[in-house]
Design an enzyme around this catalytic site. Structure first.
Site, PDB file in Angstrom:
ATOM      1  N   HIS A 160       0.883  -1.165   0.000  1.00  0.00           N
ATOM      2  CA  HIS A 160       0.000   0.000   0.000  1.00  0.00           C
ATOM      3  C   HIS A 160       0.918   1.211   0.000  1.00  0.00           C
ATOM      4  O   HIS A 160       1.859   1.271   0.788  1.00  0.00           O
ATOM      5  CB  HIS A 160      -0.899  -0.008   1.238  1.00  0.00           C
ATOM      6  CG  HIS A 160      -1.996   1.000   1.158  1.00  0.00           C
ATOM      7  ND1 HIS A 160      -1.761   2.342   1.325  1.00  0.00           N
ATOM      8  CD2 HIS A 160      -3.314   0.882   0.908  1.00  0.00           C
ATOM      9  CE1 HIS A 160      -2.911   2.990   1.178  1.00  0.00           C
ATOM     10  NE2 HIS A 160      -3.865   2.124   0.919  1.00  0.00           N
ATOM     11  N   ARG A 211      -2.279   1.249  -7.047  1.00  0.00           N
ATOM     12  CA  ARG A 211      -1.396   1.210  -5.875  1.00  0.00           C
ATOM     13  C   ARG A 211       0.059   0.903  -6.219  1.00  0.00           C
ATOM     14  O   ARG A 211       0.972   1.479  -5.638  1.00  0.00           O
ATOM     15  CB  ARG A 211      -1.894   0.144  -4.898  1.00  0.00           C
ATOM     16  CG  ARG A 211      -3.095   0.590  -4.143  1.00  0.00           C
ATOM     17  CD  ARG A 211      -3.600  -0.494  -3.240  1.00  0.00           C
ATOM     18  NE  ARG A 211      -4.711   0.038  -2.451  1.00  0.00           N
ATOM     19  CZ  ARG A 211      -5.534  -0.705  -1.739  1.00  0.00           C
ATOM     20  NH1 ARG A 211      -5.385  -2.002  -1.695  1.00  0.00           N
ATOM     21  NH2 ARG A 211      -6.496  -0.153  -1.050  1.00  0.00           N
ATOM     22  N   ARG A 220      -6.523  10.197  -0.387  1.00  0.00           N
ATOM     23  CA  ARG A 220      -6.194  10.704  -1.732  1.00  0.00           C
ATOM     24  C   ARG A 220      -7.434  10.768  -2.615  1.00  0.00           C
ATOM     25  O   ARG A 220      -7.567  11.667  -3.420  1.00  0.00           O
ATOM     26  CB  ARG A 220      -5.106   9.814  -2.366  1.00  0.00           C
ATOM     27  CG  ARG A 220      -3.743  10.070  -1.762  1.00  0.00           C
ATOM     28  CD  ARG A 220      -2.745   9.009  -2.169  1.00  0.00           C
ATOM     29  NE  ARG A 220      -3.010   7.742  -1.506  1.00  0.00           N
ATOM     30  CZ  ARG A 220      -3.048   6.564  -2.115  1.00  0.00           C
ATOM     31  NH1 ARG A 220      -2.848   6.481  -3.403  1.00  0.00           N
ATOM     32  NH2 ARG A 220      -3.293   5.460  -1.434  1.00  0.00           N
ATOM     33  N   ARG A 257      -4.124  -5.531  -6.554  1.00  0.00           N
ATOM     34  CA  ARG A 257      -5.549  -5.370  -6.206  1.00  0.00           C
ATOM     35  C   ARG A 257      -5.958  -3.911  -6.291  1.00  0.00           C
ATOM     36  O   ARG A 257      -5.251  -3.027  -5.811  1.00  0.00           O
ATOM     37  CB  ARG A 257      -5.836  -5.897  -4.796  1.00  0.00           C
ATOM     38  CG  ARG A 257      -7.297  -5.682  -4.415  1.00  0.00           C
ATOM     39  CD  ARG A 257      -7.672  -6.367  -3.144  1.00  0.00           C
ATOM     40  NE  ARG A 257      -7.043  -5.816  -1.964  1.00  0.00           N
ATOM     41  CZ  ARG A 257      -7.354  -4.645  -1.409  1.00  0.00           C
ATOM     42  NH1 ARG A 257      -8.261  -3.868  -1.948  1.00  0.00           N
ATOM     43  NH2 ARG A 257      -6.727  -4.253  -0.314  1.00  0.00           N
ATOM     44  N   HIS A 299       0.656  -4.897   2.179  1.00  0.00           N
ATOM     45  CA  HIS A 299      -0.770  -4.659   2.417  1.00  0.00           C
ATOM     46  C   HIS A 299      -1.649  -5.849   2.079  1.00  0.00           C
ATOM     47  O   HIS A 299      -2.430  -6.307   2.898  1.00  0.00           O
ATOM     48  CB  HIS A 299      -1.207  -3.434   1.615  1.00  0.00           C
ATOM     49  CG  HIS A 299      -2.625  -3.057   1.835  1.00  0.00           C
ATOM     50  ND1 HIS A 299      -3.126  -2.800   3.093  1.00  0.00           N
ATOM     51  CD2 HIS A 299      -3.672  -2.905   0.977  1.00  0.00           C
ATOM     52  CE1 HIS A 299      -4.415  -2.500   2.999  1.00  0.00           C
ATOM     53  NE2 HIS A 299      -4.768  -2.571   1.726  1.00  0.00           N
ATOM     54  N   HIS A 300      -1.528  -6.349   0.857  1.00  0.00           N
ATOM     55  CA  HIS A 300      -2.457  -7.399   0.422  1.00  0.00           C
ATOM     56  C   HIS A 300      -1.657  -8.465  -0.319  1.00  0.00           C
ATOM     57  O   HIS A 300      -0.725  -8.162  -1.046  1.00  0.00           O
ATOM     58  CB  HIS A 300      -3.515  -6.795  -0.511  1.00  0.00           C
ATOM     59  CG  HIS A 300      -4.636  -7.732  -0.835  1.00  0.00           C
ATOM     60  ND1 HIS A 300      -5.825  -7.732  -0.144  1.00  0.00           N
ATOM     61  CD2 HIS A 300      -4.752  -8.698  -1.773  1.00  0.00           C
ATOM     62  CE1 HIS A 300      -6.625  -8.657  -0.641  1.00  0.00           C
ATOM     63  NE2 HIS A 300      -5.996  -9.256  -1.633  1.00  0.00           N
ATOM     64  N   GLU A 341      -6.898   4.931   1.262  1.00  0.00           N
ATOM     65  CA  GLU A 341      -7.030   5.539  -0.061  1.00  0.00           C
ATOM     66  C   GLU A 341      -7.967   6.744  -0.014  1.00  0.00           C
ATOM     67  O   GLU A 341      -7.853   7.674  -0.800  1.00  0.00           O
ATOM     68  CB  GLU A 341      -7.669   4.510  -1.006  1.00  0.00           C
ATOM     69  CG  GLU A 341      -6.991   4.336  -2.299  1.00  0.00           C
ATOM     70  CD  GLU A 341      -6.066   3.137  -2.220  1.00  0.00           C
ATOM     71  OE1 GLU A 341      -6.504   2.107  -1.705  1.00  0.00           O
ATOM     72  OE2 GLU A 341      -4.921   3.271  -2.658  1.00  0.00           O
TER      73      GLU A 341
END
Ligand code: ADP
Length: 592
Positions: free
Chosen positions: A387, A424, A403, A567, A527-528, A400
């Protein structure tokens, strides 16, 4: 080396800032404050050194001071009460509800913290310790580690067993229950919610009637499919993407039917439920338990039982350390990703060695290992997303939403350097290529007021507030005139909906002309994890030889293919809800 430099730069700036904000624990309110003292017949000190009475102390939790009242007599702790706190619903609140009783029952401050709510747990434990000291206790007496429970083996039978109590697991459990199945959820942590409860809780939707009526958001399903595929570098399984997005509007109706009131979110294509992610998790679990579903906390699945080639239950380690055997007609794996398994991540992608993670500690990839042990295929394990905007020293992700509502990223020269709302991976790369590999996120009061999560970053001392651009420039150590010019250019770009420098897409109306302004140094963090178990659109697990493994289902971050190589923000909870619901339906149908 570059990462080390970046980390040190952010660490130093943060330590300075946290020092300025007085965020260290314990806080000023931590002064011991005896409230009421009950006279004892014999001077208490002569018995055990404890002076009977009620004592209060406040220590900093995650988001707020946690004020604890401890009542003692000459011998023991009589009660522990949390008088005041503003900790997160569904996380810190579990420690507030459970830990006082555990401390009183065990007469010890050496109790285990509530896993997943460690910071709040320590605030409570420290509050009690402080009270005992005020009462003049012999601390050794209260620092004995409570004896471990005697492990007991148990065997249970059910229709569907779900491993993992995040959004995917709870959705699957609830839907299987709604379809008539007996369901047990096992959750290895002391609380449910996984990574989901820490997220912003917003999920993308295309083509819902509310979006069409409000003329707000993505109306076109095909366009959103393309956006998701492009975002995922076209590595996604197109069938899974199409299924998820075609079912996105329906999922808004499903959560409404369950009893939530989803709202169109701040991000133009998204929906949220009130209370955001905690509200979603608390609600899903509540609805499930009200329907007779069972959630077993602190119960870690270790193995899937197979009989005649079909999944037939699980083996788990129970809260007391005993063996839990759950025989079931179907098994749903919903254990989330492996974003907290930093060793594994460094092996899978050495360029991520040394990165912080904003994942909850339970995200260790257990479901992938268990599934592989029974022949499941996995894919894309080295596709790991950072992220872009993580506050590195505290590993706090700045949503997010910052932004997407009009916040900007500025480098150490005081200048913007990218389209802030790009995918991202692109924004992460842009930040890492700046001097020292970090950037400042700048937002203002209007953006903070628009989103409870963002307000939370200020509450925990991560976001810093400035009344003037001059003060903001000082914090960032940049020329005021340069920063002013950056802000002016940005405000003009928003007004004209035209960003000649970086071609930002203006889906918001706010500019940053009005203060106070807020800022934080950010850099990418794990992050993911996009890789995972291979499934089809029925959420059936596919084996390494391409066949369905009967009775075995998987949904959520533990699966691979939905997000490809990257993602899209807002697609994680959509994934959990759509495929969680499907796993519930299909597993319940399978056992019939
Ligand atoms: P998702 O977004 O896919 O729902 P989450 O991370 O939100 O994923 O939730 C996954 C949940 O699964 C977490 O609460 C995690 O603690 C739990 N979990 C992970 N491994 C196990 C395991 N071996 N046994 C039981 N629960 C597990």
């Amino acid at each position: 080396m570059k990462n080390l430099k970046k980390f040190l730069a952010i660490l130093i700036s943060t330590l300075l800032v946290l020092g300025m904000a007085g965020c260290s624990s314990p806080t000023d309110t931590n002064q011991p404050e005896p409230v009421e003292e009950t006279p004892a017949e014999t001077p208490a000190e002569e018995q055990t050194g404890m002076k009977p009475g009620k004592y209060t102390a406040a220590f900093r939790g995650y988001k707020s001071d946690v004020k604890v009242e401890t009542e003692v007599d000459s011998e023991k702790i009589i009660s522990v009460k949390v008088l005041e706190h503003k900790e997160t619903d569904g996380i810190g609140t579990h420690a507030v509800e459970r830990l006082p009783k555990i401390i009183v029952d065990s007469q010890s401050v050496k109790v285990d913290t509530i896993s997943g709510a460690t910071t709040t747990s320590y605030a409570i434990i420290n509050g009690v310790k402080d009270a005992l000291k005020q009462a003049g206790a012999d601390m050794k007496k209260f620092e004995l580690v409570p004896p471990a429970p005697t492990p007991k083996d148990v065997t249970l039978d059910t229709d569907v067993v779900v491993i993992g109590g995040g959004a995917a697991g709870l959705s699957a459990a609830l839907e299987a229950r709604r379809n008539g199945a007996e369901v047990i959820v096992v959750e290895k942590m002391d609380i449910t919610g996984g990574n989901t409860i820490r997220s912003s809780g917003a999920f993308n939707v295309a083509g819902h009637k509310l979006q069409i009526e409000a003329n707000k958001g993505r109306k076109d399903i095909e366009e959103f499919i393309e956006f998701t595929m492009t975002g995922g570098h076209n590595m996604n399984d197109p069938a899974l993407v199409r299924y998820m997005i075609e079912n996105s509007a329906g999922i808004v109706d499903w959560v409404t039917e369950l009893g939530f009131t989803p709202e169109i979110g701040e991000t133009y294509q998204s929906f949220t439920v009130p209370g955001y992610a905690p509200g979603l998790i608390i609600g899903l679990q509540k609805f499930f338990e009200e329907m007779g579903g069972k959630v077993m906390l602190s119960t870690k699945a270790t193995e899937i039982i197979m009989k005649d080639g079909a999944a037939a239950g699980i083996i788990a380690e129970g809260a007391d350390g005993g063996k839990v055997t759950i025989n079931a007609g179907a098994v749903v794996i919903a254990t989330g990703g492996y974003g907290a398994n930093l060793e594994w991540i460094a092996e899978l992608d050495p360029s991520l060695k040394g990165f912080v993670t904003n994942n909850h500690p339970g995200a260790t990839g257990d479901g992938i290992v268990m599934a592989q042990a029974v022949g499941a295929a996995v894919r894309d394990l080295n596709e790991i997303q950072t992220h872009p905007t993580v506050h590195v020293p505290t590993a706090t992700m700045m949503t997010e939403g910052c932004r997407n509502a009009g916040g900007i990223l500025v480098n150490t020269s005081g200048k913007r350097f990218t389209n802030e709302v790009n995918y991202r991976d692109i924004v992460s790369e842009a930040i890492l290529s700046q001097d020292q590999g970090f950037a400042y996120l700048i937002i203002n009061q209007e953006i903070v007021d628009s989103n409870g999560n963002i307000q939370g970053y200020y509450d925990i001392g991560v976001l810093q507030k400035f009344d003037t651009i001059a003060d903001l420039a000082k914090f960032m150590n940049v020329e005021e005139s340069v920063l002013q010019e950056t802000m002016d250019k940005w405000n003009k770009a928003v007004a004209e909906k035209n960003d000649p420098e970086f071609n930002s897409q203006f889906t918001w109306i706010r500019n940053l002309s009005k203060g106070p302004w807020y800022s934080v140094a950010v850099s990418p963090g794990i992050h993911h994890t996009m890789g995972g178990i291979v499934i089809n659109t029925n959420t059936e697990v596919i084996s390494t030889d391409g066949k369905v493994i009967p009775g075995l289902f998987a949904c959520g971050e533990v699966t691979g293919g939905v997000h490809g190589g990257n993602r899209v923000g807002g697609n994680a909870i959509l994934d959990c809800l759509v495929f969680g619901k499907t796993a519930g339906e299909k597993s319940a149908a399978y056992i019939k």
